[in-house]
Design a protein around this motif. Structure first.
Motif, PDB file in Angstrom:
ATOM      1  N   THR A 285       1.787  -0.282   4.359  1.00 30.24           N
ATOM      2  CA  THR A 285       1.481   0.987   5.034  1.00 30.24           C
ATOM      3  C   THR A 285       2.750   1.695   5.487  1.00 30.24           C
ATOM      4  OG1 THR A 285       1.134  -0.218   7.112  1.00 30.24           O
ATOM      5  CG2 THR A 285      -0.828   0.313   5.809  1.00 30.24           C
ATOM      6  N   HIS A 286       3.898   1.039   5.273  1.00 29.49           N
ATOM      7  CA  HIS A 286       5.188   1.664   5.585  1.00 29.49           C
ATOM      8  C   HIS A 286       6.015   1.827   4.313  1.00 29.49           C
ATOM      9  CE1 HIS A 286       4.010   0.389   9.652  1.00 29.49           C
ATOM     10  NE2 HIS A 286       4.821   1.333  10.081  1.00 29.49           N
ATOM     11  N   SER A 287       5.311   2.157   3.224  1.00 29.01           N
ATOM     12  CA  SER A 287       5.942   2.551   1.955  1.00 29.01           C
ATOM     13  C   SER A 287       6.630   1.419   1.198  1.00 29.01           C
ATOM     14  CB  SER A 287       6.952   3.693   2.188  1.00 29.01           C
ATOM     15  OG  SER A 287       6.298   4.809   2.741  1.00 29.01           O
ATOM     16  N   VAL A 288       6.464   0.155   1.631  1.00 33.48           N
ATOM     17  CA  VAL A 288       6.970  -0.967   0.844  1.00 33.48           C
ATOM     18  C   VAL A 288       5.821  -1.431  -0.041  1.00 33.48           C
ATOM     19  CG1 VAL A 288       7.986  -3.273   0.888  1.00 33.48           C
ATOM     20  CG2 VAL A 288       8.530  -1.627   2.702  1.00 33.48           C
ATOM     21  N   LYS A 289       5.807  -0.955  -1.279  1.00 33.93           N
ATOM     22  CA  LYS A 289       4.640  -1.174  -2.141  1.00 33.93           C
ATOM     23  C   LYS A 289       4.727  -2.454  -2.966  1.00 33.93           C
ATOM     24  CE  LYS A 289       2.723   2.658  -0.819  1.00 33.93           C
ATOM     25  NZ  LYS A 289       1.602   2.599   0.133  1.00 33.93           N
ATOM     26  N   LYS A 290       5.908  -3.077  -3.021  1.00 33.85           N
ATOM     27  CA  LYS A 290       6.035  -4.246  -3.885  1.00 33.85           C
ATOM     28  C   LYS A 290       7.109  -5.179  -3.344  1.00 33.85           C
ATOM     29  CE  LYS A 290       5.850  -5.119  -8.869  1.00 33.85           C
ATOM     30  NZ  LYS A 290       5.969  -4.498 -10.211  1.00 33.85           N
ATOM     31  N   ILE A 291       6.795  -6.487  -3.330  1.00 35.54           N
ATOM     32  CA  ILE A 291       7.777  -7.498  -2.950  1.00 35.54           C
ATOM     33  C   ILE A 291       7.773  -8.589  -4.021  1.00 35.54           C
ATOM     34  CG2 ILE A 291       7.567  -7.038  -0.476  1.00 35.54           C
ATOM     35  CD1 ILE A 291       5.780  -9.516  -0.258  1.00 35.54           C
ATOM     36  N   PRO A 292       8.872  -9.351  -4.152  1.00 37.18           N
ATOM     37  CA  PRO A 292       8.993 -10.298  -5.273  1.00 37.18           C
ATOM     38  C   PRO A 292       8.419 -11.684  -5.010  1.00 37.18           C
ATOM     39  CG  PRO A 292      11.059 -10.187  -4.086  1.00 37.18           C
ATOM     40  CD  PRO A 292      10.129  -9.199  -3.415  1.00 37.18           C
ATOM     41  N   ALA A 293       7.443 -11.814  -4.121  1.00 41.26           N
ATOM     42  CA  ALA A 293       6.924 -13.131  -3.743  1.00 41.26           C
ATOM     43  C   ALA A 293       6.399 -13.941  -4.923  1.00 41.26           C
ATOM     44  CB  ALA A 293       5.829 -12.963  -2.700  1.00 41.26           C
ATOM     45  N   LEU A 294       5.707 -13.300  -5.865  1.00 41.33           N
ATOM     46  CA  LEU A 294       5.132 -14.008  -7.016  1.00 41.33           C
ATOM     47  C   LEU A 294       5.769 -13.557  -8.329  1.00 41.33           C
ATOM     48  CD1 LEU A 294       1.299 -14.228  -6.218  1.00 41.33           C
ATOM     49  CD2 LEU A 294       3.131 -15.834  -5.655  1.00 41.33           C
ATOM     50  N   GLU A 295       7.002 -13.122  -8.254  1.00 39.69           N
ATOM     51  CA  GLU A 295       7.700 -12.694  -9.470  1.00 39.69           C
ATOM     52  C   GLU A 295       7.796 -13.864 -10.447  1.00 39.69           C
ATOM     53  OE1 GLU A 295      11.561  -9.948 -10.567  1.00 39.69           O
ATOM     54  OE2 GLU A 295      11.515 -11.032  -8.669  1.00 39.69           O
ATOM     55  N   GLY A 296       7.421 -13.619 -11.689  1.00 38.79           N
ATOM     56  CA  GLY A 296       7.433 -14.671 -12.695  1.00 38.79           C
ATOM     57  C   GLY A 296       6.146 -15.474 -12.754  1.00 38.79           C
ATOM     58  N   LYS A 297       5.209 -15.197 -11.857  1.00 37.93           N
ATOM     59  CA  LYS A 297       3.922 -15.884 -11.847  1.00 37.93           C
ATOM     60  C   LYS A 297       2.858 -15.041 -12.537  1.00 37.93           C
ATOM     61  CE  LYS A 297       5.395 -19.326  -9.289  1.00 37.93           C
ATOM     62  NZ  LYS A 297       5.476 -20.732  -9.825  1.00 37.93           N
ATOM     63  N   SER A 298       1.811 -15.698 -13.025  1.00 39.74           N
ATOM     64  CA  SER A 298       0.736 -14.982 -13.725  1.00 39.74           C
ATOM     65  C   SER A 298      -0.597 -15.206 -13.024  1.00 39.74           C
ATOM     66  CB  SER A 298       0.641 -15.448 -15.175  1.00 39.74           C
ATOM     67  OG  SER A 298       0.407 -16.847 -15.239  1.00 39.74           O
TER      68      SER A 298
ATOM     69  N   VAL B 180      -4.586  -5.292  -7.408  1.00 36.74           N
ATOM     70  CA  VAL B 180      -3.553  -4.573  -6.646  1.00 36.74           C
ATOM     71  C   VAL B 180      -2.731  -5.553  -5.824  1.00 36.74           C
ATOM     72  CG1 VAL B 180      -3.165  -2.927  -4.776  1.00 36.74           C
ATOM     73  CG2 VAL B 180      -4.811  -2.390  -6.578  1.00 36.74           C
ATOM     74  N   ALA B 181      -3.397  -6.525  -5.181  1.00 38.02           N
ATOM     75  CA  ALA B 181      -2.689  -7.513  -4.355  1.00 38.02           C
ATOM     76  C   ALA B 181      -1.684  -8.297  -5.192  1.00 38.02           C
ATOM     77  CB  ALA B 181      -3.698  -8.465  -3.711  1.00 38.02           C
ATOM     78  N   ALA B 182      -2.107  -8.753  -6.374  1.00 42.29           N
ATOM     79  CA  ALA B 182      -1.213  -9.530  -7.233  1.00 42.29           C
ATOM     80  C   ALA B 182      -0.019  -8.700  -7.690  1.00 42.29           C
ATOM     81  CB  ALA B 182      -1.993 -10.055  -8.436  1.00 42.29           C
ATOM     82  N   LYS B 183      -0.270  -7.457  -8.057  1.00 42.07           N
ATOM     83  CA  LYS B 183       0.824  -6.608  -8.536  1.00 42.07           C
ATOM     84  C   LYS B 183       1.801  -6.261  -7.414  1.00 42.07           C
ATOM     85  CE  LYS B 183      -1.600  -4.646 -12.515  1.00 42.07           C
ATOM     86  NZ  LYS B 183      -2.210  -3.438 -13.141  1.00 42.07           N
ATOM     87  N   ARG B 184       1.300  -6.121  -6.187  1.00 43.44           N
ATOM     88  CA  ARG B 184       2.195  -5.850  -5.058  1.00 43.44           C
ATOM     89  C   ARG B 184       3.076  -7.054  -4.733  1.00 43.44           C
ATOM     90  NH1 ARG B 184      -1.358  -1.983  -0.927  1.00 43.44           N
ATOM     91  NH2 ARG B 184      -1.232  -0.140  -2.266  1.00 43.44           N
ATOM     92  N   LEU B 185       2.626  -8.244  -5.187  1.00 41.98           N
ATOM     93  CA  LEU B 185       3.440  -9.449  -5.026  1.00 41.98           C
ATOM     94  C   LEU B 185       4.300  -9.705  -6.264  1.00 41.98           C
ATOM     95  CD1 LEU B 185       0.746 -11.774  -3.394  1.00 41.98           C
ATOM     96  CD2 LEU B 185       2.727 -10.754  -2.249  1.00 41.98           C
TER      97      LEU B 185
END
Length: 326
Positions: free
Chosen positions: A32-45, A63-68
């Motif tokens: 809600t403060h314009s941070v739409k994506k974080i790399p928490a699950l980068e490389g995961k499927s 949407v939740a998965a893509k934001r991670l």
């Protein structure tokens, strides 16, 4: 010990629930403060395996998965070998060979997500199985209530409608009681199970239920597709006896009660059109909160392990891999 799967609410410890709700608060503040994506699950499927139609739950998980930063694959059941007679087990063996990390599954048969979890090293999330459970809906409901009542202990939630066929009623009432919330059921006698926990009052009369003095009125969708016999004369009669009519909405407004509904809404059945514009309707809040709750769940679960395996449920011994500070 971290969990591999989220299959139900009953097995969750209160500490785990509180952890997920706290993480959801942090994730919500981020997006809600314009941070739409974080790399928490980068490389995961993440594989979306939906045997039943869904809009809100499916899109919310995606949407939740893509934001991670996870890669999302939608398994097209309608055009898969399942329609040619392939068993669920054969499908899972195929998907296991694809090395997916998370499987989000919805199915009309109760218990099927658990069966899948025992056959794969991927983390399995139950997105609704028959009339059994819908754990992430319960979590987002609790999160929505806690936004209005930070300490919900002693608050009262009246769940109205088709309790008999509702996985939402089962999961949400179980979770709310773990948080110290009082829960009651209201609906036609044929749609409220005769045997409910002794801690849950059972009403069949609207006025009697409102005399119980709830803080939140939670309306369930009338699930005609799950009813193999007719449980009430018609939807117009249901609305008159159990729905939130214009007159009942005025009473609810006077008492300052909140209204919730898991969606999709049947206007003119569970509620009148004016409810959607009611200032204390939390229906839109529930949709928004579904994303942050599912982000928290995906971030918390840990894929891996041998299979077939027996689930070991214990309170978490570690923080999430991505602890977000407010």
């Amino acid at each position: 010990m971290a969990r591999k799967d989220l299959l139900d609410i009953a097995s969750l410890h209160r500490e785990e629930i509180e952890f997920l709700l706290d993480q959801s608060t942090s994730f919500k503040k981020l997006f809600t403060h314009s941070v739409k994506k974080i790399p928490a699950l980068e490389g995961k499927s993440v594989l979306m395996l939906f045997y039943e139609a869904s809009t809100r739950t499916h899109s919310s998980f995606e949407v939740a998965a893509k934001r991670l930063s996870a890669e999302v694959t939608n398994f097209d059941v309608a055009h898969s070998s399942i329609t040619k007679g392939e068993s669920v087990r054969e499908t899972i063996e195929t998907l296991q060979a694809m090395r997916t990390d998370y499987i989000v599954v919805r199915h009309s048969h109760s218990g099927l997500p658990g069966m899948i979890a025992r056959q794969t090293t991927a983390s399995v999330i139950n997105a609704g199985d028959g009339a059994h459970e819908h754990p992430t809906q319960a979590l987002l409901d609790a999160f929505t209530i806690k936004e209005k009542f930070p300490d919900p202990r002693g608050k009262k939630v009246l769940i109205i409608g088709d309790i008999l066929h509702s996985r939402v009623a089962r999961s949400t009432s179980t979770l709310l009681q773990k948080l110290g919330v009082e829960v009651a059921y209201l609906g036609p006698g044929s749609l409220v199970p005769k045997y409910v926990p002794a801690t849950i009052p059972r009403f069949t009369n609207y006025e009697a239920a409102m005399a119980w003095a709830p803080d939140v009125v939670y309306l369930l969708r009338v699930q005609l597709e799950r009813q193999d016999v007719q449980f009430f004369p018609n939807v117009r009669e249901y609305h008159r006896v159990y729905g939130i009519t214009t007159a009942r909405l005025a009473e609810i407004r006077d008492r300052g009660l909140y209204i919730m509904h898991p969606g999709p809404v049947n206007r003119g059945v569970e509620l009148c059109d004016a409810v959607m514009d009611y200032e204390r309707s939390l229906i839109t809040n529930q949709v928004e909160n579904g994303i942050s709750i599912r982000m928290a769940v995906l971030d918390w679960l840990t894929p891996g392990g041998e299979f077939p395996r027996q689930e070991s449920y214990a309170a978490p011994q570690r923080a999430s891999s991505t602890v977000i500070m407010p």
